[in-house]
Structure formats: structure tokens, C-alpha cells
Design a protein around this motif. Structure first.
Motif, PDB file in Angstrom:
ATOM      1  N   THR B 315       0.836  -1.206   0.000  1.00 45.94           N
ATOM      2  CA  THR B 315       0.000   0.000   0.000  1.00 45.94           C
ATOM      3  C   THR B 315       0.870   1.256   0.000  1.00 45.94           C
ATOM      4  OG1 THR B 315      -0.277  -0.005   2.417  1.00 45.94           O
ATOM      5  CG2 THR B 315      -1.955  -1.166   1.136  1.00 45.94           C
ATOM      6  N   ASP B 316       1.976   1.233   0.730  1.00 44.18           N
ATOM      7  CA  ASP B 316       2.858   2.406   0.715  1.00 44.18           C
ATOM      8  C   ASP B 316       3.480   2.596  -0.671  1.00 44.18           C
ATOM      9  OD1 ASP B 316       2.190   2.645   3.328  1.00 44.18           O
ATOM     10  OD2 ASP B 316       4.211   2.395   4.133  1.00 44.18           O
ATOM     11  N   ASN B 317       3.881   1.495  -1.293  1.00 47.52           N
ATOM     12  CA  ASN B 317       4.412   1.626  -2.658  1.00 47.52           C
ATOM     13  C   ASN B 317       3.338   2.098  -3.633  1.00 47.52           C
ATOM     14  OD1 ASN B 317       7.035   1.025  -2.086  1.00 47.52           O
ATOM     15  ND2 ASN B 317       6.882  -1.140  -2.617  1.00 47.52           N
ATOM     16  N   ALA B 318       2.115   1.688  -3.389  1.00 48.30           N
ATOM     17  CA  ALA B 318       1.008   2.178  -4.222  1.00 48.30           C
ATOM     18  C   ALA B 318       0.935   3.692  -4.150  1.00 48.30           C
ATOM     19  CB  ALA B 318      -0.310   1.554  -3.757  1.00 48.30           C
ATOM     20  N   ALA B 319       1.124   4.239  -2.957  1.00 44.87           N
ATOM     21  CA  ALA B 319       1.079   5.691  -2.771  1.00 44.87           C
ATOM     22  C   ALA B 319       2.289   6.351  -3.420  1.00 44.87           C
ATOM     23  CB  ALA B 319       1.015   6.020  -1.282  1.00 44.87           C
ATOM     24  N   ARG B 320       3.460   5.770  -3.206  1.00 48.66           N
ATOM     25  CA  ARG B 320       4.672   6.347  -3.800  1.00 48.66           C
ATOM     26  C   ARG B 320       4.590   6.303  -5.327  1.00 48.66           C
ATOM     27  NH1 ARG B 320       7.165   2.647   0.125  1.00 48.66           N
ATOM     28  NH2 ARG B 320       7.335   3.855   2.071  1.00 48.66           N
ATOM     29  N   ALA B 321       4.072   5.211  -5.854  1.00 47.42           N
ATOM     30  CA  ALA B 321       3.944   5.084  -7.308  1.00 47.42           C
ATOM     31  C   ALA B 321       2.938   6.093  -7.847  1.00 47.42           C
ATOM     32  CB  ALA B 321       3.530   3.653  -7.681  1.00 47.42           C
ATOM     33  N   ALA B 322       1.874   6.313  -7.101  1.00 42.76           N
ATOM     34  CA  ALA B 322       0.868   7.290  -7.522  1.00 42.76           C
ATOM     35  C   ALA B 322       1.486   8.682  -7.605  1.00 42.76           C
ATOM     36  CB  ALA B 322      -0.313   7.273  -6.552  1.00 42.76           C
ATOM     37  N   ALA B 323       2.319   9.013  -6.625  1.00 44.35           N
ATOM     38  CA  ALA B 323       2.986  10.312  -6.634  1.00 44.35           C
ATOM     39  C   ALA B 323       3.981  10.392  -7.785  1.00 44.35           C
ATOM     40  CB  ALA B 323       3.692  10.546  -5.294  1.00 44.35           C
ATOM     41  N   LEU B 324       4.748   9.336  -7.952  1.00 41.98           N
ATOM     42  CA  LEU B 324       5.758   9.327  -9.021  1.00 41.98           C
ATOM     43  C   LEU B 324       5.102   9.513 -10.389  1.00 41.98           C
ATOM     44  CD1 LEU B 324       8.614   8.830 -10.096  1.00 41.98           C
ATOM     45  CD2 LEU B 324       8.180   6.370  -9.937  1.00 41.98           C
ATOM     46  N   ALA B 325       3.997   8.810 -10.608  1.00 43.46           N
ATOM     47  CA  ALA B 325       3.356   8.855 -11.927  1.00 43.46           C
ATOM     48  C   ALA B 325       2.699  10.204 -12.201  1.00 43.46           C
ATOM     49  CB  ALA B 325       2.325   7.730 -12.046  1.00 43.46           C
ATOM     50  N   THR B 326       2.249  10.870 -11.163  1.00 37.25           N
ATOM     51  CA  THR B 326       1.481  12.097 -11.374  1.00 37.25           C
ATOM     52  C   THR B 326       2.291  13.362 -11.107  1.00 37.25           C
ATOM     53  OG1 THR B 326       0.657  11.931  -9.104  1.00 37.25           O
ATOM     54  CG2 THR B 326      -0.738  11.016 -10.838  1.00 37.25           C
ATOM     55  N   GLY B 327       3.556  13.195 -10.751  1.00 41.07           N
ATOM     56  CA  GLY B 327       4.381  14.369 -10.491  1.00 41.07           C
ATOM     57  C   GLY B 327       3.982  15.098  -9.212  1.00 41.07           C
ATOM     58  N   THR B 328       3.369  14.372  -8.292  1.00 43.44           N
ATOM     59  CA  THR B 328       2.965  14.957  -7.015  1.00 43.44           C
ATOM     60  C   THR B 328       3.863  14.413  -5.904  1.00 43.44           C
ATOM     61  OG1 THR B 328       1.351  13.197  -6.633  1.00 43.44           O
ATOM     62  CG2 THR B 328       0.577  15.161  -7.795  1.00 43.44           C
ATOM     63  N   LYS B 329       3.584  14.822  -4.684  1.00 41.32           N
ATOM     64  CA  LYS B 329       4.336  14.308  -3.540  1.00 41.32           C
ATOM     65  C   LYS B 329       3.373  13.708  -2.531  1.00 41.32           C
ATOM     66  CE  LYS B 329       8.206  17.446  -4.184  1.00 41.32           C
ATOM     67  NZ  LYS B 329       8.907  18.648  -3.695  1.00 41.32           N
ATOM     68  N   VAL B 330       3.860  12.742  -1.757  1.00 40.99           N
ATOM     69  CA  VAL B 330       2.978  12.055  -0.816  1.00 40.99           C
ATOM     70  C   VAL B 330       3.609  12.005   0.564  1.00 40.99           C
ATOM     71  CG1 VAL B 330       3.878   9.731  -1.306  1.00 40.99           C
ATOM     72  CG2 VAL B 330       1.552  10.000  -0.456  1.00 40.99           C
ATOM     73  N   LYS B 331       2.764  12.121   1.571  1.00 43.97           N
ATOM     74  CA  LYS B 331       3.175  11.934   2.953  1.00 43.97           C
ATOM     75  C   LYS B 331       2.413  10.724   3.476  1.00 43.97           C
ATOM     76  CE  LYS B 331       1.852  14.947   6.108  1.00 43.97           C
ATOM     77  NZ  LYS B 331       1.451  14.663   7.508  1.00 43.97           N
ATOM     78  N   ILE B 332       3.117   9.819   4.133  1.00 44.48           N
ATOM     79  CA  ILE B 332       2.513   8.595   4.648  1.00 44.48           C
ATOM     80  C   ILE B 332       2.523   8.665   6.167  1.00 44.48           C
ATOM     81  CG2 ILE B 332       2.701   6.080   4.749  1.00 44.48           C
ATOM     82  CD1 ILE B 332       4.113   6.177   2.036  1.00 44.48           C
ATOM     83  N   ASP B 333       1.342   8.573   6.756  1.00 46.70           N
ATOM     84  CA  ASP B 333       1.240   8.700   8.205  1.00 46.70           C
ATOM     85  C   ASP B 333       0.516   7.481   8.782  1.00 46.70           C
ATOM     86  OD1 ASP B 333       0.910   9.464  10.810  1.00 46.70           O
ATOM     87  OD2 ASP B 333      -0.677  10.916  10.384  1.00 46.70           O
TER      88      ASP B 333
END
Lengths: 470, 470, 470, 470
Positions: B315-333
Motif C-alpha cells: 500500500t505504501d508503494n502504491a502511494a509512492r507510485a501514484a505520486a511518481l506517476a502524477t508528479g505529485t508528492k505524498v506523505k505517509i502517516d
């Protein structure tokens, strides 16, 4: 002169090669129409010196300087967002009432809409002034970053000066102020709702002031600032279930997510001039329960309304497919529409001449893109009219800087220019039958060409044939 | 006897074939441990007639009947949701204070948490009582559908009765009541935050009452009611831009959508016992602006915490991949964790014997699934303890029916049973060193086996090898 | 004996709690049925010493040792994949013809299927032997990693030995060998196609040999090794267009991609025992042309066929939704089905007794999961029968090691065991009317319970109610 | 004259407002450069009557009519697709060899590429002729729908005629024919591979003939017919597993699917002039096995190469994110690039003058979009040159009609025009130092402006700033 016509043609609203191809004949005919009107000569003749008009204009200036700039400042300092502008309309309608206008409050089921008609008269020529007063929603609260706070005072100055001219000269006619709420928001689409309720029925011309970083006017034709728009809300219902047994539920969040996925999947199958953007307004209640209700809000835009329909078919099918795939149900609510309005050179060029005469600054000599005087197109495609935009700010639209300028000289000076130019044009329209005829002739001509253009587009936007799979 | 041990083994928490395989040796050793303890004989000996204990239990019953059932009714009628239970703790701490307890308010930075220690003593054996008081959030507002309203009164009755026994008999020891807020909500995870702040340090045993539709107790071992859980919030930032020029922005809504898509893509690559469910808590602000901030809230569950780590990696990689693909940044809490707790037969079977002795109804003879006395596992995997659950309702958990039952005979009768059984067990623990030793021996043994089980799982959950693409 | 029955019940094919709940009564009745049959006593009586049977069995062994093990080796060394087994059936049918069997080639429109009936007789009892001969597709080409190469020789040995017994004893009856191609592949589903063409009509019992790493038999009931399966092909058509103007096309690749996305979206809405896996068999022709044709191939599996239908509704709707969203069209082709078959203790236990008597090694004493003698369930749910599986390899299924073992002692020894055991059971069935009646009685009873089970499942698999969105 | 310059400027390759803004200065300087060259006067002077040139041109015509049209017909009738043109190059090189050209076969590791240099000379001016000969792949097999079959004969006619002029007049210089395979296919990108291997080193001018539906030439500047292109292959590896236990695998098909999803997700974050289109070339092997290898092939296009780099960053990140999310690995292979080439008015206008002089039909008077003489831009951005396109067909490009026309009068007539015009221009270039200097001057000037343009674009394509999420 030739060159000027060339520029007019160039400002037509055809944004895409396909539209330009479809518009080929229409553009030519529009050129013919404008040439036949000889607008420059008309403007020269209509705007020739006139003592009565000068008196009326002077009265509008006086009202601005004595009371209405102060009123504008007051409204600027007490911003109210759309459909909650009760304080603002209280001030505006009280002033109008005190000057002989009869107020019909809350027209078209809109609490903060009103109609103010001078002594109740519907006589022709029937002059109309649209005023707006809603503030923007900012991160620090409501603010008048679009200077709608001054629209009421400017329009009221013109309306009262014209009313007084009618009294003074016994010119036949009537003058009505339309209080239109919530320009910055939808739903509801206030002007469309008012139009459909018959509020503008029988009006011969409508004017509106809108603040601007420069003194400008639109070219003649049909168009809009920012494409034709459909506002659409997609609501999905599923079935709830505890996270431990999700198969006993149907996931409405997956549905709304797939609405977006489905739209993304066809972005390359849709002409690139489209703008489709949405947000998720309801995304589920708790992470341990399968979401049984979600919603998304979309603005779907295209340069013309004909292909926009095809784009909407894509987005609506995206929603239906999302529901089908996830076992959920969807409700589609097309809550608002923005469409091309009509702008006429006979009005725009006279307005522009007066804006310059009364001191408009930062002049844009070339006419802008054709567009109506109202943002919905509902009114401006049905009634001839013109928006007045003298320079009133050094900041861009929708900024705190623009709000600040409303309270200082740059704003005040421009508001008074707008009030005078608006008054002058209304005075001409009130008193010159030839001019009224020319305006109506151009408006009717453009409407016919607008229809022709849409028919032509219907032909070029053929859908590809998809055979049955074998 | 044999059969009973067999059942105990059968209730171990291995939900999947892989877990069962990994647990093979652990289950055998657990059987050996339990057999060696001869819990039935121990319980018979410890619970043999005892006049001093009877006196203490009678005092608890008296407190309930005279004052504390009324207090429970009052709290039931004034429900307060998690972390807002100020009225409730006001009543509870005032009563404790009046009976000689020293109150430390707002421990561990939690406004509505408290510690109430009798005369401030930390002597051993150090007895602890956990009480909860938060209500559920219902569609009609807060309500006590889980009967936490009675936990405080029940626990206070036992604590005061024990305190008085210590005064009376001069038995060495101490008694502390832990006020733990917000059981039904996270974040924060109150008991974990209290545990990490050292609030439970030095306590030898902890008891808690929890209402129930039947009279029951868990089997010995480690486990949880509803899988191990990670609560995780994913927040994405993008760049805003007007819808007309979306390429000047980065779309955080697409990012959060692809978080879900990416998780869906690997659902079949994750063992089917996982439960991953999320909602979108922030889905963009306006349809005509590229969303620059979005957020999702997930509960990620798996029967054991070892594979749960791998699920979280997905799930964390899903979030990181989503950010990578969309040029956004993600914070995981990872804002909250629920883990297996430990339950001991030495405590559970004695508790169960007393629950039956004092009139528990709707008896479930077979022990339930092993699980700790607190829902987070933080406390119950670190300190021996037991939850008391006499039947107190005819309705299911988390219902308006269960709330209603708290105010009538079915609730009242059960609360008094819980108070008496809890008091009896605490009295035995206070006075019998042999029993304390047996409890500690079992608890230590189970903890060792729990570690062994996790080590064993680490071996069976090897990740597949992915070669470089050619 | 009691214990044995307990185990039988435990091996029923209910994989999920819901299935187990639904099957509660069926399991009990199945236990009653099996108890009433007293299979152990029946097997003891039927398999008692018998000189005529010994002679027949010896003949089968002689055929294996003299010629048919060599034939098996030859076929092993010349592997042919499904529906291309022309060399293999040439050898098999030539041998059968030489021993008095009449050959019907290419039955049911399958080139490499055949029926070989001894002297053309259809008399009852009608004994049937199914043989398979297709090899696996490996990365190095076809190979007999499942030892189908020996099935023909084993089945032929039994068929000829029985034919000769009929000649010798004038026992009424008939014996037929069914050559069934392509077990490892679909489409077509060969046995189902043959069944539907009436090829197995009138047959009273069917036997089949299948190589195995151990000597084993299934428990009585209904089931399958690897869930019920639907093989489904989804084909999408779009409209082609050059990459530079994709809006003139409709993208069939986006459609097939969204088929997968849509399925992933509902994985958590489908019970976790489902297995849904697909590949993209056609993914577009050239990157500069919008793909106008794509296809995907799926295996959709669930433990029972009732819920499998709901899973298929999800996958079919996923395809329809993908087409709807992308403006493409889809064709759904459910090209193959694998369903539960029936296994009878009266056949399985006698077979197992003979497998042990004739030297089967690596004995699995406990009966396995119920399952039919054919992988499709089409034949094995309609005709009583049993699969023979003596240990013939030290390697797992579908390996090069298993192929190698077919050529050495471990394979040869097991093949001869299978041939003898099969012959013995057929001889008993041919000659003992009581035994035949018991087999039929059990088979009919299980079929009734199978229907009852499916009806019961239909009730537990209610779909959630989804209200209209408001 | 003024008007003509205006048109030239208008044909510059800036397709987007951003590009036009960035190109503002470059367009102005390009106008200045072209004005300074006075190309019309130059062309008039260079193409003035010249007997020697007439002789050479007549010889080229003679070669065409006597032998080379027949050779073109023969190649048309024996189409060979890219990199398999062995028969075709056999015929072409044999003819060149017979006329004094030395053949270097299989240059740059390309089997069907060759260099044919007249008597091996590298003297300056070094004239080059590029010829192509690959056919298209049609549904009925290879076909010459792009008439590459005639390019060899046309180029050879010119090369031999020029070689003979050099012999005849002892003019210093050299002439080389470059056989370039596979224009219609990549990878490999043949001309780029040849360029990088130094095959074109030292050449002063290059000409190429390409069939066309009209007689035309490009305007001066830099550009390409169909945007700058990156051909990229994405290959994913996962881990296989049986469908029954997919968690033991990693799904490479989900990865490639999410490559597409991720790209779709950012389509609206990428400027709308981009064209991104892909296919799935490997989509898994069997539906019952988790796919462990998949691949996709993409063409990524944008009007300029500067923003194309940003688009590629999006697509490459889409692939990396797909791998990250699915636990797979990805290999990115940018197997081919097409970039803007340079076209010079000094060459194009002289070529156009001769095309008209020698009988070119269906004349397009206005110059077309600037573009190089080779499709990759590798050669045409490094060496001055011009493509010749006399009308040779009545059908569109890449059609069976265009192939048919190659064999009839419309094709033959145009091929002879191309051969004569090409010969005339080469003769001028060979003999006139002033002309060569003008060509080089313009070419160098455009290259400088091209660099300036790219620098300017780098500034306008700033990426949005994405803050860390809070």
C-alpha cells in the motif's frame, strides 16, 4: 478600415481547425454583415455632440462622486458570497427605491435577486441594467477580488440619470435594474434561472459594467471568454458493509474512482481542445465501512456547444460504465450550463468610443474575442447588449490587489468612466430610433449566423463507425 | 480434561493455512504449556471459599447498588464521543477522589485520560483497572451502544472495594484506576499513547470490564478479534492551476485515485485474508481548479502482523507510485496500530468461574478466540490481564438496543456480576503469591511462543524473486 | 469405522464458511448415505478371491509387460500437444483394431478423438474406459510431464483383458475405449463436446487411469481439484485512426485495459475464494495507429458453480462497462467450463483396495477430496466412474522429472498396478449385479444431494440491495 | 516579394502558442536571414540557361527512359519490407557497379544498407544522393504504396549523369549514392545509425527524391512533417505463479496495464499538442498463470524536442511507477528518435524552379512547412540538402492506388521530372562556388536559430513547483 475588418474576422471564436473549417462560410458572411453596417460611420454619427446627453452623463458623474463611490467602498468592505448578499442588496434597493424605482424582491425563487423598475414602467424602448454584487470565496473569507462591489453603484448611477432624463425630456421608454446574485457560483445559475422565469422579457437592450485591468470591448460575433461549460454532478450509491466482509457491500468509492479512470481512458479519443476537470466531493465516511455514497463534481468545457454534447456523452457514459462495473447506481445532474453569448459591434464600438471619451485608461485598441455581456450566454444570446469595462485596477482578476484597487483612485476613476459611458450609450439608445434599428439588425444577423455555424458543426463532427467484434 | 485442552488449541488465532503451518510447533508447545499449568486444578484451589474475599465482593456489590448503577445510568444518558468525555470523567474522578484516590489528569497528553491511584501507592502487587467511557457516533448523535458508560462504575466499585480490603487487612499492594478515552476512535490510539508514555509501568495485572451479549472468556494464547490493523493516512500535494491550463499544475486528485487503482492492481498478488479499505477524505476544492491537495484514509488488516508488514509495503508503494506517476508528492502517516494481545487461562478461567458464581447468564462454555484485554494489543501484550464480560444485553454490539439495555435489569444485573467477579479475582491476586506466580509464568510462556510464532512466519512469507527484464 | 466416516465428511468440498453453512444438512445426509451403504463390508465381499478375475487381471499384466509398456515408452518419447495427437492415436487405435475393437474416428468433430468398441457391442453392463494422450507445452516443446502417454496402454490392457473375459465366460456386456484428446487445453473442451454429442450415452461405468506421485483415491461426494472454472474470451472492436488524430478512432486497447481495471475494482466486492486471472492475447498492431481490435482470455474460478455465476456477472459487466466507457463494442465468449464431478465410495474404495493388493506404493490412507474421474465434470457428474492413481513418479505433476519417470521402473511398476486394479474392478462390475446396484444407488444419492447443495447455495448468496442515489 | 516572405514566416513550425511566444525573436531573425539572401534573385541567376547542365540533364532523362523506369517497375512488382530488401539492392548496386561506382555493402551493421561512391572519390564538392527501397507492410503482404521503388532509379539516374559530367568536364568533386533501408520501420533507425557510424561524413549536399501527390517544396527553417517522435519499448518482468496462488507471483500484466493507466492519468497534465499512443506487444502467456513478462511499444510525439523530453519523463515515470506499485521490474528502451530537420530556401527554391521547368504537375505554389530531406532529422539537421517531390500519383500516400500509379504514366512522368530536376541542381552545386557558399550560409544561419529556439523553449517550459504535503 479594411484592416480593421480583417481583425474583426480574426477574433471570431473558432479555436480549432475543425471549427474554422466549419465556420468558413459563416466568417465570410459575418464579414459581409459588418461591412454592410459601416459601424465606424454609425458610431461617429451617434456619438456626435449632444447637450441633453451631456447633462445626463454629468448627472451620473455627480451621483457617483457624491454618494455612489462611497456606497461602492462600503460594499467592498462588507463582502458577501453568492446567494448570501442580503446586506448588499439592502443598500442597493434602498437607494433605488429612494429614487423612484419599484422593487420586486427575490425574483425567480432567488432570495437575493431583485428587479427595480423606474415607476413600474414597461414602455419601449425598454432599457435594462444588470448589476452583480457577490464576492469571491478566498482562503481568508469572502473578498471583492472581482470588484463586483462597484457594479451596483455604477449601474444605479446610469439608471437614475436616464430615469431623470426621461422625466426631463418626456422621452418614451423605461429603465429597469436587474439585481443578479451569485455570478461566481453555480448552482443555481442565477441569470439562466431568471431568464427562464421571464424576468428579462420585453427588454430591448441590456448593459452591464465589469471592472477590468484595461479599457476594452469585444469584437462582434458569438463566443465566450472560457469555452462552453457544462457543470455536472455524478452521485453514486452502493451498499454498505463492514470492511471484514466487503462482498456483502457494493463500493461507491470504486465507482466514483472509475468515473475518473474512464474519463482518463478516453482523453485521447476526445479532441484536445476539451477541458474536463472534476473533484470528489464525497469520498466515503469511514475506512472500516464499504462506502455506500460518493459524489463528484465536474466542469466539462469545449469551444463549441455542438461537440461539447459529444464530450458529455463520453463523461456520462464514463459514469454509467463505472456504475455498471461496480454494481452501484448513478445519478447524473447537469446542474449548470455556460454558452456562447452574442456581442454586437454597433453597441461595442459606441461603448468603446465613450469609454475613451470619458477618460478610460490603458486602452486596448484591437477588439477582443466576441462574447456576451453575461457569463451564462442565456441572456446575452437572447437580448442585444454590451458590457462596459474601463480600466479599474492594476492587478489581475480575482486577486486581493484588485479588491484593494476598488478603494483607491484607480478604481474610483474607472468606475466613474464606466458610469458615464454607460449613461451616454443608454441616452443614445433611448433617443435614436435609427441606432436602435441598426443594433437590432446586427443582433438578428449574428444570431442567424450562429445557428448556421452550429448546423455546420453538426456535420463535421461525425462519430467513427465501430463494427461488431468478430 | 483432555477435550478441553484440545479445544483450547483449536481456538488459536491461525486463520490461514500458511499461518497454521508456521504455527505447528507453537500450537504443540502451547498445548504443553497449558497442560503443565493444570489450570482447572489451580482455579479450583484459588477460588475455594474465603471470608475476606466475600466481604470485599459484598462491598463492591453494595457500591454498585447504592450509587454506581445510578452513575452508570447518568453517563448512559449523557453520552460523549471519544476525546470529548469531560463530563463523564468529571463524575468518575470526583467519586474516586472522594474515596481516597489521587487523580493525575490528562496523562500522556490526552485531555480526557487520567490515572487515579489509591493514596498514591505504587506498592506491589500493583493492581490495575482500565476503564473506558466514550460513546459511539450515530446518525442521531452520540450514544452508548457499546455500554462503555458502565465500565467506569464497575471498575470503580472493584477498585474501592479492593482499596478498603487493603486498609482492612494491611495486605501489601496498590490499586490504580486508568481512565482511557476514545476506545472507539483513532487517531490518537489512546492506550498505546499512554503505554508509550509509561503510564502502565510497574503494574502487575490489569482488569477491564466490557459489556457483552453473553458471559464468556477468551482461550489462552495471542490474538485479536478482528485482525491486526494499520490505520494509514496518505496525503498528496500537487500544484494548482486553472482548468483551462491544467499542464501548469500537478493533479493531486489523480494521485489519490491512482493510490486506489494501484492497490486494486495488486489485490490478487496479496494473500486473500487481507482486508484493505480506504476512503477519500479530501478530494479537491473546486472543479475548475486542478486539485493541489488530497488525502485518503485506510485501514489495512491481516491476521498476523508479519505479513501485514508486506501488505503495508504494497500500500505504501502504491502511494509512492501514484505520486511518481502524477508528479505529485505524498506523505505517509501510519497513525494507528492494532496488534494481537495475550490472554492467559490462569486469569481467564478464574474470571469465568467467578462470572458464573456471581450469576452470569447466557454462559458460553467453550473458551473464545484468544485476545487481549485491550483492543490495541499494546497493553495486553505487555502486562498480564483479563477482560470481564458478563452478559449485559440482548442486543448486538454497537446498537441502540444495547444502549437501552444499559438502563434496565439485563444491564444492571450483568454490571453487578462483572463488578463482583472482578473484585474477587483482584482479591485473590492481591493475597495469593502462588497464583500471581502461575499467572506470570503462563504470561511469560505465551510471550515466548508469540515471538517464536512471528519468527516462524517470517520464514514462510518469502517474497517471490523478480528477475531483471531482458 | 466411525472415524473413517468422520474423515469422509471432513473431505467434502466446502471451501468457505458460507459453503459450509449452506452444506450443513447435505453433509449430514451424505454421512447417512455412506453409513447406510457400509462400503467397507461391500468392498470386502466384492473383492473376495475369484479365479476368473485373477485370470483376467493376469492377462492385463501380461499385455503390459509384453507390449504395452513399450508402447507407453514410445508415446512418451514422441509427445504431441492437444488436438495434434495423430501419431499417438494411430498407434493406440491400430492396437485396439488388431484386438477386435471397431474404431469410430474423429467423433464429436474432434480430429484426434475416437471411440473403440469391442465387436461393436452396446450390451449391458456397458463398461467404458477413458484414455488421454496429449502432452504438455513446455518452453523446450511438447513433453509428457503428466504421463498421459501411459494412459492409453493402461486402459487398452484392461479393455482387452475384459473383452477376452467376456468371450471366455460369455458374460453379457460390452466394453468401449474412449479416446479423448487435449485434456490440458481448451477450447474446445473435448470431453464436454463428446458428452454433448452423445458419445458416452448408455455407458454404465467409466474408468480412467491417471499417473500420480502417490497411490490414492477420492472420498465420496462431489467436487473438483481446482475449483469450478469458466474460460472466457473478451474481444473488443474499436475504430482505427492515425495517432495524430486519435479522436477519429475508438481505442480497443483502452477497452481491454479497462476490462482488467474494472475487475480489479471489484476484487474486494467478490468473495476472496474467487480466482480471476486473465491475459491480453491481442494488444494492438502498431503504436502509431489507434488499436481497433483487442482481446483478453480469462479463467474465472470459484469453489462452487452457484457463486461462480455471480463472479461471471461481475467480469461480464466489467467488459460491458469497458466497452461503454470507451465507445467500443465487446463480444463475450464463454468457451469452456469446468464443473464439480461426482465420486462414489463404492467405486473408489474397491479401486483403492485393488491398487493396494496389486502393489501400489506410497499409499495415502485417508481418502482425498471428492472429485470426478474427468476434469470437466461433464462426464463424471452424469456417469458413475472412478479414476485409478497408483504411484508412478517421484516428481511433482507437470514436470520434466515426471516425464523421465514414465520411462523407468517407478513409472512402469505403477502403470502395471493401475492396469491390474482397473481390470479387477471392471471384472467385478461386469459380473456382480449387486455391486452394480450399490454403485448406482450411491451415485444417484450423491446427485440428489448435489442438487440440494446448489439450491441451498442459491439462498445464501443473496445480492446486496443498492438504492437509487439521491 | 514581401508577401512571399510573409508566407515563409507563417510556415514556421511553431504549432502552439507557447512555441510561438518562445519563437518570437527567432521568427524575426529568420525573416531577416531570408531577406538578406534574396533567394529569388539567386535562383534566377543560378538557373539561367547552361548548355553543360542541359547535356547532363538530358543524359539522366535518357537513362530513365531507356532502363531505369523499367527497373523501377521491376522493384515495384517485387516489394520487400524494411531490412529485407536484398533483391532490390542487388539490382540497384549491380547497375551502379556497372557504371563505375564502388560498392561498400552492409554499412553501419545494416545488412541492406550500402554506399556506392563513383570511382571511390571523396573530392569536394562532395555530392550525395540518398535512396530508399523498402515497401510497406499491408494486410495482403508487402506493397510499394509509398513508391520507394522508384527512388533508387531516380537517384541513380542523377548520380550517373553527374558522374559523367565530372568525367566530361573534369570538374573537381565527387558523387556518392547512399542506400538507406527500412525508412518505414524502426528499430533500427537506419539513417541515424548510418549517420552515427560516420557514413555521411564529409558530404557537402544531399538530395533525395520522394514521390508525392503534388509538386511541392518545403519552406526554409526547421521542422518535421509529424512532430518530434520517441519510439519507446517498456518491458516488465514479474514472477510466475499458478492462478490458484497468485500471491506467490508478481503480475507483469498488471504492470503494463498500469503503465497505460498512469499515462492516462497525466494526459491532462501534459500540453494538449502531445500525442502518446501505445500497444501491448506481449500480454501474458496463459490465463491460469500469473504473467511474468509483458511489453508495450509507444510512440511519444510533441511539436518540439524540448517539451518532448518532459513528456518522456512523464511516460518513463509512468512505467517506473507501474513497476513500483506491482512489485515488478521495468526496462526502458528508447529505440528510436525522429527530430526536426533543416530545410533551406536556397536549395528548395532552386529545386522547385527545376521541378516546374521539367514538367512537374499539380504545382503547390506556396512553400510547405519546413522539414528536412530525411525523416529522422539526424542527417538533414547536419548536412544541407533537399528532397524532390514532383507529382507522381493521384492517390494518397501509403495506398494501393499509389503503388498502382508507380507503374503508369502519372508515376513515370513524375519520376523523370524528379530525375532531371535533381540532376540540374546537383550540376549547379557542382559547378558554382557562389551557390554553394549561399547554401552553406543559409544552412549555418538556420542551425544557429534552431539552437536559439531550443534555448528559448527551455525557458518557457518551466515545471510547476510541488510543495511537500503537510
Amino acid at each position: 478600415m479594411m484592416f480593421w475588418h480583417l481583425l474583426l474576422a480574426a477574433t471570431l471564436t473558432q479555436d480549432t481547425p475543425t471549427e474554422r473549417e466549419a465556420a468558413h462560410d459563416v466568417v465570410r458572411k459575418m464579414g459581409d454583415l459588418e461591412k454592410s453596417l459601416d459601424v465606424a460611420a454609425l458610431v461617429a454619427k451617434v456619438s456626435a455632440p449632444n447637450a441633453e446627453r451631456d447633462k445626463t452623463v454629468a448627472r451620473a458623474r455627480e451621483l457617483m462622486n457624491k454618494e455612489l463611490l462611497a456606497m461602492a467602498d462600503d460594499i467592498t468592505k462588507h463582502p458577501e458570497i453568492g446567494f448570501q448578499e442580503t446586506r448588499s442588496i439592502g443598500i442597493l434597493t434602498a437607494y433605488l427605491k429612494a429614487h423612484g424605482f419599484e422593487i420586486t424582491p427575490s425574483v425567480a425563487d432567488l432570495k437575493t435577486a431583485f428587479v427595480a423598475r423606474y415607476k413600474g414602467s414597461h414602455d419601449h424602448p425598454a432599457l435594462g441594467v444588470i448589476i452583480e454584487y457577490d464576492a469571491l470565496r478566498g482562503t481568508k473569507g469572502a473578498f471583492h477580488g472581482d470588484q463586483h462591489s462597484a457594479q451596483g453603484p455604477v449601474g444605479i448611477a446610469a439608471a437614475i440619470a436616464i430615469a431623470e432624463e426621461m422625466e426631463r425630456t418626456h422621452a418614451p421608454g423605461s429603465i429597469t435594474v436587474f439585481g443578479t446574485p451569485g455570478e461566481e457560483m453555480m448552482p443555481p445559475v442565477a441569470k439562466t434561472q431568471m431568464y427562464e422565469a421571464g424576468v428579462f422579457k420585453g427588454i430591448d437592450v441590456i448593459v452591464r459594467s465589469h471592472s477590468s485591468p484595461s479599457t476594452q470591448r469585444p469584437g462582434p460575433g458569438f463566443g465566450s471568454c472560457c469555452l462552453n461549460i457544462d457543470g455536472v454532478k455524478y452521485t453514486f450509491s452502493g451498499a454498505p458493509s463492514h470492511q471484514m466482509m466487503p462482498w456483502d457491500g457494493r463500493n461507491a468509492l470504486e465507482a466514483v474512482i472509475h468515473l475518473f479512470n474512464n474519463i482518463d481512458a478516453v482523453r485521447s479519443s476526445i479532441r484536445p481542445e476539451a477541458r474536463i476537470q472534476g473533484i470528489i466531493t464525497e469520498g466515503g465516511a469511514a475506512p472500516n465501512v464499504v462506502p455506500d455514497r460518493t459524489a463528484a463534481d465536474f466542469y466539462v468545457r469545449y469551444p463549441d456547444e455542438v461537440y461539447l454534447e459529444q464530450v458529455r456523452e463520453f463523461t456520462d457514459n464514463a459514469a454509467r460504465a463505472a456504475a455498471l462495473a461496480t454494481g452501484t447506481k448513478v445519478k447524473i445532474d447537469n446542474y449548470g450550463r455556460m454558452r456562447d453569448g452574442v456581442s454586437s459591434a454597433t453597441l461595442a464600438e459606441l461603448a468603446f468610443a465613450y469609454l475613451k471619451r470619458y477618460g478610460g485608461t490603458k486602452i486596448e485598441e484591437a477588439p477582443g474575442k466576441p462574447q456576451g455581456f453575461d457569463e451564462t450566454g442565456s441572456v446575452s444570446s437572447a437580448v442585444p447588449g454590451i458590457g462596459f469595462s474601463a480600466a479599474t485596477t492594476n492587478a489581475p482578476y480575482h486577486t486581493y490587489g484588485m479588491e484593494a484597487d476598488a478603494l483607491t483612485e484607480v478604481g474610483h476613476q474607472g468606475f466613474v468612466v464606466d458610469a458615464q459611458a454607460m449613461t451616454a450609450l443608454l441616452s443614445d439608445f433611448l433617443t435614436k430610433a435609427d441606432y436602435r434599428a441598426a443594433v437590432q439588425h446586427e443582433f438578428d444577423g449574428i444570431r442567424v449566423l450562429f445557428d448556421e455555424y452550429r448546423d455546420s458543426l453538426k456535420k463535421v463532427y461525425a462519430k467513427p463507425v465501430v463494427p461488431e467484434p468478430k
